[in-house]
Each structure stands twice: as structure tokens, then as C-alpha cells.
Design an enzyme around this catalytic site. Structure first.
Site, PDB file in Angstrom:
ATOM      1  N   ASN A 117      40.875  50.550  72.220  1.00 54.23           N
ATOM      2  CA  ASN A 117      41.945  51.457  72.640  1.00 54.23           C
ATOM      3  C   ASN A 117      41.861  51.663  74.135  1.00 54.23           C
ATOM      4  O   ASN A 117      40.782  51.554  74.725  1.00 54.23           O
ATOM      5  CB  ASN A 117      41.774  52.814  71.932  1.00 54.23           C
ATOM      6  CG  ASN A 117      42.840  53.810  72.322  1.00 54.23           C
ATOM      7  OD1 ASN A 117      44.031  53.473  72.398  1.00 54.23           O
ATOM      8  ND2 ASN A 117      42.443  55.047  72.583  1.00 54.23           N
ATOM      9  N   HIS A 149      42.558  54.662  76.897  1.00 56.37           N
ATOM     10  CA  HIS A 149      42.752  56.110  76.951  1.00 56.37           C
ATOM     11  C   HIS A 149      42.861  56.520  78.423  1.00 56.37           C
ATOM     12  O   HIS A 149      42.057  56.077  79.249  1.00 56.37           O
ATOM     13  CB  HIS A 149      41.564  56.820  76.289  1.00 56.37           C
ATOM     14  CG  HIS A 149      41.723  58.303  76.255  1.00 56.37           C
ATOM     15  ND1 HIS A 149      42.611  58.935  75.408  1.00 56.37           N
ATOM     16  CD2 HIS A 149      41.150  59.280  76.994  1.00 56.37           C
ATOM     17  CE1 HIS A 149      42.556  60.242  75.619  1.00 56.37           C
ATOM     18  NE2 HIS A 149      41.683  60.474  76.576  1.00 56.37           N
ATOM     19  N   SER A 186      40.045  54.444  80.462  1.00 52.94           N
ATOM     20  CA  SER A 186      38.891  53.831  79.805  1.00 52.94           C
ATOM     21  C   SER A 186      39.368  52.958  78.655  1.00 52.94           C
ATOM     22  O   SER A 186      40.255  53.363  77.904  1.00 52.94           O
ATOM     23  CB  SER A 186      37.967  54.909  79.217  1.00 52.94           C
ATOM     24  OG  SER A 186      37.622  55.877  80.187  1.00 52.94           O
ATOM     25  N   LEU A 233      44.153  57.003  63.289  1.00 50.03           N
ATOM     26  CA  LEU A 233      43.904  56.047  62.206  1.00 50.03           C
ATOM     27  C   LEU A 233      42.981  56.693  61.182  1.00 50.03           C
ATOM     28  O   LEU A 233      42.089  57.474  61.535  1.00 50.03           O
ATOM     29  CB  LEU A 233      43.246  54.787  62.770  1.00 50.03           C
ATOM     30  CG  LEU A 233      44.129  53.926  63.680  1.00 50.03           C
ATOM     31  CD1 LEU A 233      43.282  52.863  64.366  1.00 50.03           C
ATOM     32  CD2 LEU A 233      45.275  53.282  62.900  1.00 50.03           C
ATOM     33  N   ASP A 268      38.404  59.038  70.330  1.00 53.32           N
ATOM     34  CA  ASP A 268      38.088  58.679  71.726  1.00 53.32           C
ATOM     35  C   ASP A 268      36.591  58.710  72.022  1.00 53.32           C
ATOM     36  O   ASP A 268      36.173  59.072  73.141  1.00 53.32           O
ATOM     37  CB  ASP A 268      38.825  59.621  72.694  1.00 53.32           C
ATOM     38  CG  ASP A 268      40.344  59.533  72.543  1.00 53.32           C
ATOM     39  OD1 ASP A 268      40.836  58.463  72.156  1.00 53.32           O
ATOM     40  OD2 ASP A 268      41.023  60.542  72.800  1.00 53.32           O
ATOM     41  N   SER A 300      54.085  49.512  77.712  1.00 53.21           N
ATOM     42  CA  SER A 300      53.849  48.785  78.970  1.00 53.21           C
ATOM     43  C   SER A 300      52.467  48.133  78.971  1.00 53.21           C
ATOM     44  O   SER A 300      52.293  47.035  79.522  1.00 53.21           O
ATOM     45  CB  SER A 300      54.036  49.692  80.185  1.00 53.21           C
ATOM     46  OG  SER A 300      52.990  50.631  80.307  1.00 53.21           O
ATOM     47  N   ASN A 301      51.480  48.785  78.335  1.00 50.07           N
ATOM     48  CA  ASN A 301      50.164  48.138  78.230  1.00 50.07           C
ATOM     49  C   ASN A 301      50.223  46.920  77.322  1.00 50.07           C
ATOM     50  O   ASN A 301      49.574  45.903  77.582  1.00 50.07           O
ATOM     51  CB  ASN A 301      49.122  49.134  77.712  1.00 50.07           C
ATOM     52  CG  ASN A 301      48.536  49.975  78.830  1.00 50.07           C
ATOM     53  OD1 ASN A 301      47.816  49.465  79.671  1.00 50.07           O
ATOM     54  ND2 ASN A 301      48.889  51.258  78.849  1.00 50.07           N
ATOM     55  N   ARG A 333      49.056  57.799  66.843  1.00 52.22           N
ATOM     56  CA  ARG A 333      48.660  58.319  65.523  1.00 52.22           C
ATOM     57  C   ARG A 333      47.159  58.172  65.352  1.00 52.22           C
ATOM     58  O   ARG A 333      46.580  57.206  65.833  1.00 52.22           O
ATOM     59  CB  ARG A 333      49.336  57.501  64.423  1.00 52.22           C
ATOM     60  CG  ARG A 333      50.824  57.495  64.512  1.00 52.22           C
ATOM     61  CD  ARG A 333      51.378  58.715  63.842  1.00 52.22           C
ATOM     62  NE  ARG A 333      52.819  58.584  63.712  1.00 52.22           N
ATOM     63  CZ  ARG A 333      53.563  59.377  62.967  1.00 52.22           C
ATOM     64  NH1 ARG A 333      53.002  60.356  62.273  1.00 52.22           N
ATOM     65  NH2 ARG A 333      54.857  59.209  62.903  1.00 52.22           N
TER      66      ARG A 333
HETATM   67  C1  GAR Z   1      49.101  54.972  78.331  1.00 51.05           C
HETATM   68  O1  GAR Z   1      48.925  55.754  79.480  1.00 51.05           O
HETATM   69  C2  GAR Z   1      47.876  55.049  77.445  1.00 51.05           C
HETATM   70  O2  GAR Z   1      46.686  55.128  78.163  1.00 51.05           O
HETATM   71  C3  GAR Z   1      48.145  56.328  76.708  1.00 51.05           C
HETATM   72  O3  GAR Z   1      49.518  56.329  76.432  1.00 51.05           O
HETATM   73  C4  GAR Z   1      50.195  55.579  77.438  1.00 51.05           C
HETATM   74  C5  GAR Z   1      51.005  54.518  76.734  1.00 51.05           C
HETATM   75  O4  GAR Z   1      51.839  53.862  77.649  1.00 51.05           O
HETATM   76  N1  GAR Z   1      47.360  56.397  75.512  1.00 51.05           N
HETATM   77  C6  GAR Z   1      46.924  57.523  74.983  1.00 51.05           C
HETATM   78  O5  GAR Z   1      47.165  58.621  75.440  1.00 51.05           O
HETATM   79  C7  GAR Z   1      46.086  57.356  73.731  1.00 51.05           C
HETATM   80  N2  GAR Z   1      45.487  58.581  73.346  1.00 51.05           N
HETATM   81  P1  GAR Z   1      52.487  52.453  77.250  1.00 51.05           P
HETATM   82  O6  GAR Z   1      53.203  52.660  75.911  1.00 51.05           O
HETATM   83  O7  GAR Z   1      53.478  52.194  78.339  1.00 51.05           O
HETATM   84  O8  GAR Z   1      51.390  51.443  77.172  1.00 51.05           O
END
Ligand code: GAR
Length: 182
Positions: A101, A103, A130, A87, A139, A14-15, A85
Site C-alpha cells: 500500500n 500511505h 510510505s 480489507l 498502516d 493517479s498512483n 476500504r
Molecule cells: C494518495 O495520496 C494515497 O497515498 C492516498 O490516497 C491518495 C490516492 O490518490 N492513500 C491513502 O490515504 C490510503 N490510506 P490516487 O487515487 O490519485 O492514487
């Protein structure tokens, strides 16, 4: 100049969709890659006419395939969007300072997984997300932008995750657009 961006995802993306939709003069998404061939976001990206790549092999092979495709597509900046994953240090070094990224916590709080459950368990009044530069340490790179939401009475990790996701979708495109202009 419009920056060429590649996105790595592992799931629904979704992001990634928010980044694609918002891309204007600042950046354009030219490749979406995933470690999961069945990631829902890959099919969506392909429908938008964006080049896609999936590689579920071992990390070294997967990263070599991603690296070749990213370079082949002329990518300048990589955005991780729910890429679950780690990197390798080698991959991060090859793209040093050019990977960002998102987070789902107010870093430096709650690096790693289960961020929302940990924020609720700690009794925090607010949570958030963030956008940060990716370095070899998980992170831990420079924070480029944050957005906050309240933690409400009765919140569960799922309800909080949904509220945070809503602000992720506006924070990430805005922050990426600023970052690529630097
Ligand atoms: C999001 O909430 C993102 O911040 C998180 O996974 C979700 C992905 O949603 N990322 C992490 O936890 C990274 N460590 P999305 O696939 O719908 O964008």
C-alpha cells in the site's frame, strides 16, 4: 521474470496510472479493481487495455469477487493505490506478504485519515509518503520505502497533498519493482 500485479483503487487512481506507466521488466499490471464503479481510474485502465472489475456490494461479496478475479488473472502481488476500504483479516491472510500500500505520511506517523492536516497542525517541518506491506493492523506493516517533502509556510492540507502526491508517483513504482524481485 515479470511479476503480475493487480491494483485496487477507489478514486482517480493517479498512483495506479504511475504504476501502469512504469511497469517494465519487473512487473506488469494485469487487473485494476475498484469498490466504486464510477472511479475515474477504472475508465483510464480500460482504455489502456487492462482488465477491470468493479464491485460495490458488501465487503465479503466484494472481496470474494476481487479474489476470484485476481487469481483468475494470475496476480502474484496486489498494490493498493488509494483504495479507501479496510480489507478483511481473511482477505489479508489469503494474500499474506503479497499486498502493498502507499500511505501519505511518514509512517509510523499519522496512520489512518487526514494525514496532511495532522502533520501541519503538529508543526512538522516535513511530510511524505510510505510504501508498506499490508497486514491485519491498519498502516502497520513493514515499511519498504519512503519519500520526504518539506512543509512550507502557508501550506494547506490540499497544497501539501499535491506536493506529496508528486513524490508518491516516483516512490511507488520504484519500490514495487524492488519488492517483486524479492
Ligand atoms: C494518495 O495520496 C494515497 O497515498 C492516498 O490516497 C491518495 C490516492 O490518490 N492513500 C491513502 O490515504 C490510503 N490510506 P490516487 O487515487 O490519485 O492514487
Amino acid at each position: 521474470m515479470t511479476a503480475r500485479v493487480g491494483i485496487l483503487i477507489s478514486g482517480r487512481g493517479s498512483n495506479m496510472q504511475a504504476l501502469v506507466r512504469a511497469g517494465g521488466d519487473a512487473y506488469r499490471v494485469v487487473l485494476v479493481a475498484s469498490d466504486k464503479p464510477d472511479a475515474a481510474g477504472l475508465a483510464w485502465a480500460a482504455e489502456q487495455g487492462i482488465a477491470t472489475l468493479a464491485h460495490s456490494g458488501k465487503r465479503g461479496e466484494r472481496e470474494a469477487a476481487f479474489d476470484a478475479a485476481l487469481r483468475g488473472a494470475g496476480v502474484e502481488v496486489i498494490a493498493l493505490a488509494g483504495y479507501m476500504r479496510l480489507l478483511s483479516d481473511d482477505f489479508v491472510a489469503r494474500w499474506a506478504g503479497r499486498i502493498v500500500n502507499i500511505h501519505p505520511s511518514l509512517l509510523p506517523l499519522y496512520k489512518g485519515l487526514d494525514t496532511h492536516a495532522r502533520a501541519i497542525a503538529a508543526g512538522d517541518a516535513e511530510a511524505g509518503c510510505s510504501v508498506h506491506v499490508v497486514t491485519a493492523e491498519l498502516d502497520a506493516g513493514d515499511v519498504l520505502g519512503q519519500a520526504r517533502v518539506p512543509i512550507l509556510p502557508g501550506d494547506t492540507p490540499d497544497s501539501l497533498a499535491e506536493r506529496v502526491l508528486g513524490v508518491e508517483h516516483s516512490l511507488y513504482p520504484k519500490t514495487l519493482a524492488e519488492f517483486v524481485k524479492r
